[in-house]
Design a protein around this motif. Structure first.
Motif, PDB file in Angstrom:
ATOM      1  N   LYS A 110      33.189  34.007  32.137  1.00  0.00           N
ATOM      2  CA  LYS A 110      34.321  34.543  31.374  1.00  0.00           C
ATOM      3  C   LYS A 110      34.509  36.034  31.652  1.00  0.00           C
ATOM      4  N   LEU A 111      33.404  36.795  31.647  1.00  0.00           N
ATOM      5  CA  LEU A 111      33.486  38.232  31.893  1.00  0.00           C
ATOM      6  C   LEU A 111      33.957  38.538  33.315  1.00  0.00           C
ATOM      7  N   ALA A 112      33.510  37.752  34.282  1.00  0.00           N
ATOM      8  CA  ALA A 112      33.952  37.954  35.667  1.00  0.00           C
ATOM      9  C   ALA A 112      35.455  37.744  35.782  1.00  0.00           C
ATOM     10  N   GLY A 113      35.978  36.751  35.099  1.00  0.00           N
ATOM     11  CA  GLY A 113      37.423  36.512  35.102  1.00  0.00           C
ATOM     12  C   GLY A 113      38.187  37.649  34.441  1.00  0.00           C
ATOM     13  N   GLN A 114      37.660  38.146  33.325  1.00  0.00           N
ATOM     14  CA  GLN A 114      38.300  39.266  32.645  1.00  0.00           C
ATOM     15  C   GLN A 114      38.249  40.527  33.497  1.00  0.00           C
ATOM     16  N   ARG A 115      37.122  40.759  34.162  1.00  0.00           N
ATOM     17  CA  ARG A 115      36.974  41.933  35.018  1.00  0.00           C
ATOM     18  C   ARG A 115      37.986  41.886  36.161  1.00  0.00           C
ATOM     19  N   ALA A 116      38.179  40.712  36.738  1.00  0.00           N
ATOM     20  CA  ALA A 116      39.153  40.562  37.822  1.00  0.00           C
ATOM     21  C   ALA A 116      40.572  40.813  37.312  1.00  0.00           C
ATOM     22  N   ALA A 117      40.882  40.335  36.105  1.00  0.00           N
ATOM     23  CA  ALA A 117      42.211  40.544  35.520  1.00  0.00           C
ATOM     24  C   ALA A 117      42.454  42.030  35.234  1.00  0.00           C
ATOM     25  N   VAL A 118      41.438  42.718  34.756  1.00  0.00           N
ATOM     26  CA  VAL A 118      41.585  44.148  34.461  1.00  0.00           C
ATOM     27  C   VAL A 118      41.733  44.944  35.758  1.00  0.00           C
ATOM     28  N   LEU A 119      40.988  44.579  36.787  1.00  0.00           N
ATOM     29  CA  LEU A 119      41.132  45.265  38.074  1.00  0.00           C
ATOM     30  C   LEU A 119      42.544  45.056  38.632  1.00  0.00           C
ATOM     31  N   GLN A 120      43.065  43.858  38.501  1.00  0.00           N
ATOM     32  CA  GLN A 120      44.436  43.607  38.959  1.00  0.00           C
ATOM     33  C   GLN A 120      45.435  44.418  38.135  1.00  0.00           C
ATOM     34  N   ALA A 121      45.190  44.564  36.843  1.00  0.00           N
ATOM     35  CA  ALA A 121      46.069  45.383  35.998  1.00  0.00           C
ATOM     36  C   ALA A 121      46.044  46.833  36.459  1.00  0.00           C
ATOM     37  N   TRP A 122      44.868  47.353  36.810  1.00  0.00           N
ATOM     38  CA  TRP A 122      44.784  48.722  37.318  1.00  0.00           C
ATOM     39  C   TRP A 122      45.546  48.855  38.619  1.00  0.00           C
ATOM     40  N   ARG A 123      45.432  47.862  39.497  1.00  0.00           N
ATOM     41  CA  ARG A 123      46.138  47.924  40.779  1.00  0.00           C
ATOM     42  C   ARG A 123      47.649  47.861  40.590  1.00  0.00           C
ATOM     43  N   THR A 124      48.097  47.081  39.646  1.00  0.00           N
ATOM     44  CA  THR A 124      49.528  46.885  39.431  1.00  0.00           C
ATOM     45  C   THR A 124      50.149  47.979  38.575  1.00  0.00           C
ATOM     46  N   HIS A 125      49.454  48.394  37.512  1.00  0.00           N
ATOM     47  CA  HIS A 125      50.055  49.281  36.510  1.00  0.00           C
ATOM     48  C   HIS A 125      49.452  50.686  36.466  1.00  0.00           C
ATOM     49  N   GLY A 126      48.453  50.962  37.278  1.00  0.00           N
ATOM     50  CA  GLY A 126      47.807  52.274  37.264  1.00  0.00           C
ATOM     51  C   GLY A 126      48.503  53.226  38.196  1.00  0.00           C
ATOM     52  N   PRO A 127      48.131  54.452  38.223  1.00  0.00           N
ATOM     53  CA  PRO A 127      47.113  55.113  37.415  1.00  0.00           C
ATOM     54  C   PRO A 127      47.624  55.445  36.019  1.00  0.00           C
ATOM     55  N   GLY A 128      46.690  55.797  35.154  1.00  0.00           N
ATOM     56  CA  GLY A 128      47.031  56.160  33.782  1.00  0.00           C
ATOM     57  C   GLY A 128      45.790  56.165  32.918  1.00  0.00           C
ATOM     58  N   THR A 129      45.972  56.418  31.643  1.00  0.00           N
ATOM     59  CA  THR A 129      44.863  56.312  30.703  1.00  0.00           C
ATOM     60  C   THR A 129      44.619  54.835  30.445  1.00  0.00           C
ATOM     61  N   THR A 130      43.484  54.521  29.874  1.00  0.00           N
ATOM     62  CA  THR A 130      43.210  53.114  29.586  1.00  0.00           C
ATOM     63  C   THR A 130      44.242  52.549  28.615  1.00  0.00           C
ATOM     64  N   ALA A 131      44.657  53.334  27.638  1.00  0.00           N
ATOM     65  CA  ALA A 131      45.651  52.856  26.674  1.00  0.00           C
ATOM     66  C   ALA A 131      47.009  52.609  27.338  1.00  0.00           C
TER      67      ALA A 131
END
Length: 113
Positions: free
Chosen positions: A17-38
């Motif tokens: 479950k954590l590996a899947g969440q980590r991959a989703a968060v990394l994709q979010a950073w690639r798509t929507h970053g840079p920025g603050t975490t919020a």
């Protein structure tokens, strides 16, 4: 099943479950970053309670880094490292983790010595 079998199954399920969440968060950073975490979390539509801990893991793994010191008092701006930057980061970590005594350069004495 013994209690240890339940524990091991729960641990394996949690890791997946954590590996899947980590991959989703990394994709979010690639798509929507840079920025603050919020900021990135809001743009990606993810829960901050999932996003921040997984981002911390990604920083520790070297995939995400502090973009710059913009003088913000509360939150830093993060970005995804490029493949080349990540390879260089890994190489530096490997050098730092070599066994043996590290040599101090002259003048690199802690305060008061």
């Amino acid at each position: 099943m013994d209690p240890v079998d339940f524990r091991n199954a729960t641990f394996a399920s949690l890791q997946a479950k954590l590996a899947g969440q980590r991959a989703a968060v990394l994709q979010a950073w690639r798509t929507h970053g840079p920025g603050t975490t919020a900021e990135v979390c809001a743009r990606a539509g993810l829960s901050i309670l999932t996003f921040r801990p997984r981002t911390t893991e990604l920083v520790e793994l070297g995939f995400v880094c502090l973009a710059d010191d913009t003088g913000r008092k509360s939150s830093g701006v993060y970005r995804v490292r490029t493949t080349e930057e990540h390879r260089a980061w890994l190489a530096a970590k490997q050098i730092d983790s070599r066994p043996g005594q590290r040599l101090l350069s002259f003048g690199a004495c802690p305060a008061g010595c």
